[in-house]
Design an enzyme around this catalytic site. Structure first.
Site, PDB file in Angstrom:
ATOM      1  N   ALA A 178     -66.704 -31.782 109.623  1.00 25.93           N
ATOM      2  CA  ALA A 178     -67.799 -32.004 108.675  1.00 25.93           C
ATOM      3  C   ALA A 178     -68.624 -33.234 109.053  1.00 25.93           C
ATOM      4  O   ALA A 178     -69.399 -33.729 108.253  1.00 25.93           O
ATOM      5  CB  ALA A 178     -67.239 -32.148 107.264  1.00 25.93           C
ATOM      6  N   HIS A 271     -55.076 -35.781 111.280  1.00 24.30           N
ATOM      7  CA  HIS A 271     -54.875 -34.488 110.594  1.00 24.30           C
ATOM      8  C   HIS A 271     -54.522 -33.339 111.543  1.00 24.30           C
ATOM      9  O   HIS A 271     -55.340 -32.492 111.860  1.00 24.30           O
ATOM     10  CB  HIS A 271     -56.015 -34.111 109.640  1.00 24.30           C
ATOM     11  CG  HIS A 271     -57.419 -34.314 110.121  1.00 24.30           C
ATOM     12  ND1 HIS A 271     -57.870 -33.879 111.333  1.00 24.30           N
ATOM     13  CD2 HIS A 271     -58.478 -34.904 109.516  1.00 24.30           C
ATOM     14  CE1 HIS A 271     -59.153 -34.182 111.454  1.00 24.30           C
ATOM     15  NE2 HIS A 271     -59.533 -34.813 110.358  1.00 24.30           N
ATOM     16  N   ARG A 282     -49.573 -21.627 126.541  1.00 24.10           N
ATOM     17  CA  ARG A 282     -49.688 -22.083 127.940  1.00 24.10           C
ATOM     18  C   ARG A 282     -50.265 -23.489 128.021  1.00 24.10           C
ATOM     19  O   ARG A 282     -49.989 -24.231 128.942  1.00 24.10           O
ATOM     20  CB  ARG A 282     -50.551 -21.127 128.753  1.00 24.10           C
ATOM     21  CG  ARG A 282     -49.808 -19.826 128.979  1.00 24.10           C
ATOM     22  CD  ARG A 282     -50.633 -18.822 129.746  1.00 24.10           C
ATOM     23  NE  ARG A 282     -50.040 -17.518 129.616  1.00 24.10           N
ATOM     24  CZ  ARG A 282     -49.348 -16.917 130.590  1.00 24.10           C
ATOM     25  NH1 ARG A 282     -49.197 -17.501 131.743  1.00 24.10           N
ATOM     26  NH2 ARG A 282     -48.824 -15.740 130.387  1.00 24.10           N
ATOM     27  N   GLY A 307     -51.816 -27.758 100.975  1.00 20.12           N
ATOM     28  CA  GLY A 307     -51.515 -26.329 100.996  1.00 20.12           C
ATOM     29  C   GLY A 307     -52.740 -25.487 101.351  1.00 20.12           C
ATOM     30  O   GLY A 307     -52.650 -24.261 101.410  1.00 20.12           O
ATOM     31  N   ILE A 308     -53.876 -26.147 101.552  1.00 19.06           N
ATOM     32  CA  ILE A 308     -55.111 -25.412 101.859  1.00 19.06           C
ATOM     33  C   ILE A 308     -55.546 -25.724 103.294  1.00 19.06           C
ATOM     34  O   ILE A 308     -55.726 -24.833 104.107  1.00 19.06           O
ATOM     35  CB  ILE A 308     -56.241 -25.825 100.892  1.00 19.06           C
ATOM     36  CG1 ILE A 308     -55.806 -25.568  99.442  1.00 19.06           C
ATOM     37  CG2 ILE A 308     -57.527 -25.070 101.221  1.00 19.06           C
ATOM     38  CD1 ILE A 308     -56.598 -26.325  98.417  1.00 19.06           C
ATOM     39  N   ASP A 331     -56.702 -37.197 103.181  1.00 17.81           N
ATOM     40  CA  ASP A 331     -58.041 -36.995 103.748  1.00 17.81           C
ATOM     41  C   ASP A 331     -59.011 -36.666 102.617  1.00 17.81           C
ATOM     42  O   ASP A 331     -59.930 -35.861 102.781  1.00 17.81           O
ATOM     43  CB  ASP A 331     -58.024 -35.884 104.808  1.00 17.81           C
ATOM     44  CG  ASP A 331     -59.278 -35.914 105.675  1.00 17.81           C
ATOM     45  OD1 ASP A 331     -59.948 -36.970 105.699  1.00 17.81           O
ATOM     46  OD2 ASP A 331     -59.604 -34.895 106.315  1.00 17.81           O
TER      47      ASP A 331
END
Lengths: 451, 290
Positions: A178, A271, A282, A307-308, A331
């Site tokens: 963002a 994050h 790989r 959880g999102i 965050d």
């Protein structure tokens, strides 16, 4: 039989065998508080039926206090059986209660807003944090960072500020998230001096900056950057030398670049899973650092535990692969802590719901609004980890990451008396900052809705 | 001497703690008439202390007017060392209760003049009028405090060299390294303990069964220093079933029957705390009077 009032030492026939190693108590000796009837998280254990002594804003060793000074506490406080843990430490939070740290304003307004957040965060048990600034122009950095030098917290002024977490602008535009494209810096060809110029670091050299860091005069505590950009990898040792924690994030780094960054001194992943390539077997990229071999220290990693932003299963995968490295972060954006409703935040209209926030009229998430205490509860639910592990992810781990484990994130003699009292369901009941209890109910953080 | 037999360590600990509480209540200590308590360290009293803390937290017992004297302390171990008896007493009892720091006495194993420290300790005990109740534990070799086998039964507080057995036994608290165990200690003497107006010894576990038998079924002997309790007018040994393994059945039955008689014929409410019978109420129903 007659009993004397107390020990009549002057009635003894012999001189003392040895002088007591006692410390005389001066008149202005700070008061001592004993917190009794509590469970305490200390030394990575939860100790039942224990007590805790505080003096002058610090946790003290009551053993010495009792034997040497022969003193009793001035105040005894019953914790009612609650769990007492170190105050939470938050490494990544962009704002809260309608305040966005990255938006400059006039001096008084910014300070007033800062006070609101510092006090408000105590409601969720956060007693120290790194205010986080998204990628910005040098002008913005110079302005906002001047407010964000470390400052000690108190019951009146709120949480301790540990220095800013500057997320960007040396990040990969392919993982911009963002952030705003036009302020990004594509490289740091001149190494440390590029960082110095963009953020307005006061230290001319890494050594000078390091000195400022030691004196808590540094405004920047954590830098999130993408090591694959030109000049960044080579700058990491200088940044570390300057007392700055280097975090890999908003990055396209492949595994060898990521490992090189760690080799050079990066100790954190911003994050995890967000703003980085997905896990590929790989080339596992930045995520692959969780599987580094034993000859390379595995970095700490931030997890947004709402959880999102990270699916619960991904949280569990990360935790299972590197449990000692997890640091829970919110965050959060400026709508965190606001009651549900419609708000105008900066130039954005948002609809806040209980645990998420949308751009008004859309189903586009505008960021995270989770609180740190809720992150702990989620984390236990997602991973089935122990209570101690979950608590350490917001206390000990961030403290070690930031090199402040002697005073923060632990309960031991000499540490700051920043304490959170939790009930059995891990909701914050009482908070102490620097040995002083905070009146949680009197903290007013309400922001008027748009209507 | 009384021998009270309880089922296990927990029951012994509860019995002794309750006894201490009742004795203190009966004594009704005040600032000018404090209750002077002698205290041991080690594994035996841990359960007693736990129960005393519970009584305190439940508001049934205050340490405000209690003066304590501990039995012993290592020489040369820093007071803050986790294995010092200062640390032991602090974590197991003192930090949980309202005892006044000035009322707590533990020998200073770091004193510059150890003999003088010991002499002072005896003087301090005398200055508060002697010890009302001395609690004690016992080693597998029958020692009380650090009065190892062979200690004079008339000994007073002094510097003592620890027996090899004791050093080996205590190595578990010092990283299992016998070289780290202090080999000197300051300890009250056998006579210091026996001078108390009442002595209560806790003995639990099968490994102490031989010591119990030696101390109460054989003669008073300096090789089993707790046997001195036989000469004490108010001595009580509280043990668990395991500790009775080496006793004669006759001995066990006798002491059990005393409690039974007290309960069935006299009524426990009619028996003083120290075992005295207030009145013989069975008299009227006795066959002699019919």
């Amino acid at each position: 039989m007659q009993y004397p009032v107390a020990l009549q030492t002057n009635a003894l026939t012999s001189a003392p065998a040895s002088p007591e190693p006692s410390t005389p108590i001066s008149d202005n000796e700070p008061k001592v508080i004993k917190i009794t009837n509590c469970k305490i998280l200390r030394d990575r254990k939860i100790v039942e039926h224990d007590a805790l002594w505080i003096q002058g804003g610090k946790i003290i060793d009551p053993h010495k206090f009792f034997w040497y000074q022969k003193r009793l506490p001035d105040t005894v406080l019953d914790a009612g059986g609650l769990l007492v843990v170190p105050g939470f430490i938050e490494a990544q939070i962009n704002g809260a209660f309608g305040v966005d740290f990255s938006v400059p304003s006039d001096h008084d307004t910014y300070e007033k807003d800062l006070l609101k957040v510092n006090r408000g965060l105590l409601k969720y048990g956060t007693t120290s944090y790194c205010p986080t600034i998204v990628s910005s122009s040098a002008a913005v950095y110079h302005k906002v960072l001047s407010h964000l030098k470390p400052r000690a917290g108190s019951a009146a002024t709120g949480a301790t500020m540990l220095g800013a977490h500057v997320e960007g602008p040396f990040i990969n535009e392919a993982r911009i998230g963002a952030h705003e494209l036009k302020v990004l810096q594509a490289s740091a060809k001149n190494g440390y001096s590029d960082f110095k110029d963009v953020y307005g670091l006061e230290g001319e050299t890494p050594e000078a900056q390091s000195k400022l860091s030691h004196e808590n005069l540094n405004s920047v505590k954590i830098i999130t950057c993408a090591p694959e950009l030109e000049g960044i990898m080579e700058s990491i040792p200088d940044l570390v030398k300057a007392g700055i924690t280097v975090s890999v994030g908003h990055s396209m780094a492949n595994i060898s670049q990521a490992e090189q960054a760690v080799q050079n001194g990066a100790t954190f992943i911003t994050h995890l899973f967000n703003a980085m390539p997905q896990f590929h077997h790989r080339d596992p990229g930045v995520i692959g650092l969780l599987g580094s071999r034993f000859d390379l220290p595995r970095p700490y990693y931030g997890l947004i535990c709402d959880g999102i932003h990270v699916h619960p299963n991904s949280v569990k995968i990360a935790y299972d692969s590197h449990p000692e490295g997890v640091i829970l972060v919110t965050d959060a954006m400026s709508a965190m802590g606001l009651s549900p409703g419609n708000y105008q935040l900066g130039n954005m209209n948002v609809t806040k719901e209980e645990d998420r926030v949308y751009i008004e009229g859309t189903d586009t998430l505008a960021g995270s609004v989770i609180t740190l205490d809720a992150c702990i509860r989620n984390f236990i639910q997602f991973t089935s980890c122990t209570l101690i592990e979950a608590l350490e992810a917001v206390t000990l781990h961030p403290a070690v990451l930031l090199g402040i484990q002697d005073t923060k994130g632990v309960i031991k003699p000499g540490a700051d008396a920043d304490l959170v009292f939790l009930d059995d369901d891990l909701f914050v009941k009482r908070v102490f900052v620097a040995g002083e209890e905070v009146e949680l109910d009197s903290i007013d953080v309400e922001v008027t809705e748009k209507f | 001497m009384r021998l009270v037999i309880r089922k296990d360590f927990e029951a012994v600990s509860y019995h002794v703690a309750k006894y201490v509480k009742e004795r203190i209540k009966e004594f009704a200590p005040t600032a000018s008439k404090p209750f002077v308590l002698g205290l041991p360290t080690g594994s035996s009293p841990v359960g007693v202390y736990r129960n005393l803390v519970k009584f305190h937290q439940a508001g049934e017992l205050s340490f405000q007017h209690i003066i304590t004297f501990n039995m012993d302390e290592y020489v040369g171990l820093p007071r803050d060392h986790p294995e010092s008896y200062h640390s032991f007493m602090w974590s197991n009892l003192f930090k949980h209760v309202d005892i006044l720091p000035e009322n707590v006495h533990i020998l200073d194993g770091n004193a510059t003049d150890l003999d003088l420290e010991c002499q002072r300790y005896e003087e301090k005990i005398a200055a508060v009028g002697g010890i009302e109740l001395f609690l004690g534990g016992i080693g597998p070799d029958g020692h009380i405090a650090f009065n190892e086998p062979g200690s004079s039964l008339n000994s007073r507080t002094r510097v003592k060299t620890l027996a090899y057995d004791t050093i080996v036994a205590n190595a578990r608290f010092f990283d299992n390294d016998i070289t780290k165990v202090p080999n000197l200690a300051l300890t009250v003497g056998v006579a210091t303990v026996m001078d108390a107006r009442e002595v209560c010894i806790i003995i639990t576990g099968a490994h102490k069964a031989l010591a119990l038998a030696k101390c109460i079924e054989e003669g008073v002997n300096h090789m089993w220093t707790v046997s001195a309790i036989q000469l004490h007018p108010r001595g009580m040994v509280v043990c668990d079933e395991d500790a009775t393994l080496e006793l004669h059945v006759k001995t066990v039955n006798y002491f059990k029957s005393i409690e039974k008689v007290h309960e069935q014929l006299i009524g426990s409410d009619n028996v003083g705390l120290q075992g005295g019978v207030r009145s013989w109420r069975g008299g009227a129903e006795s066959t002699y009077h019919q």
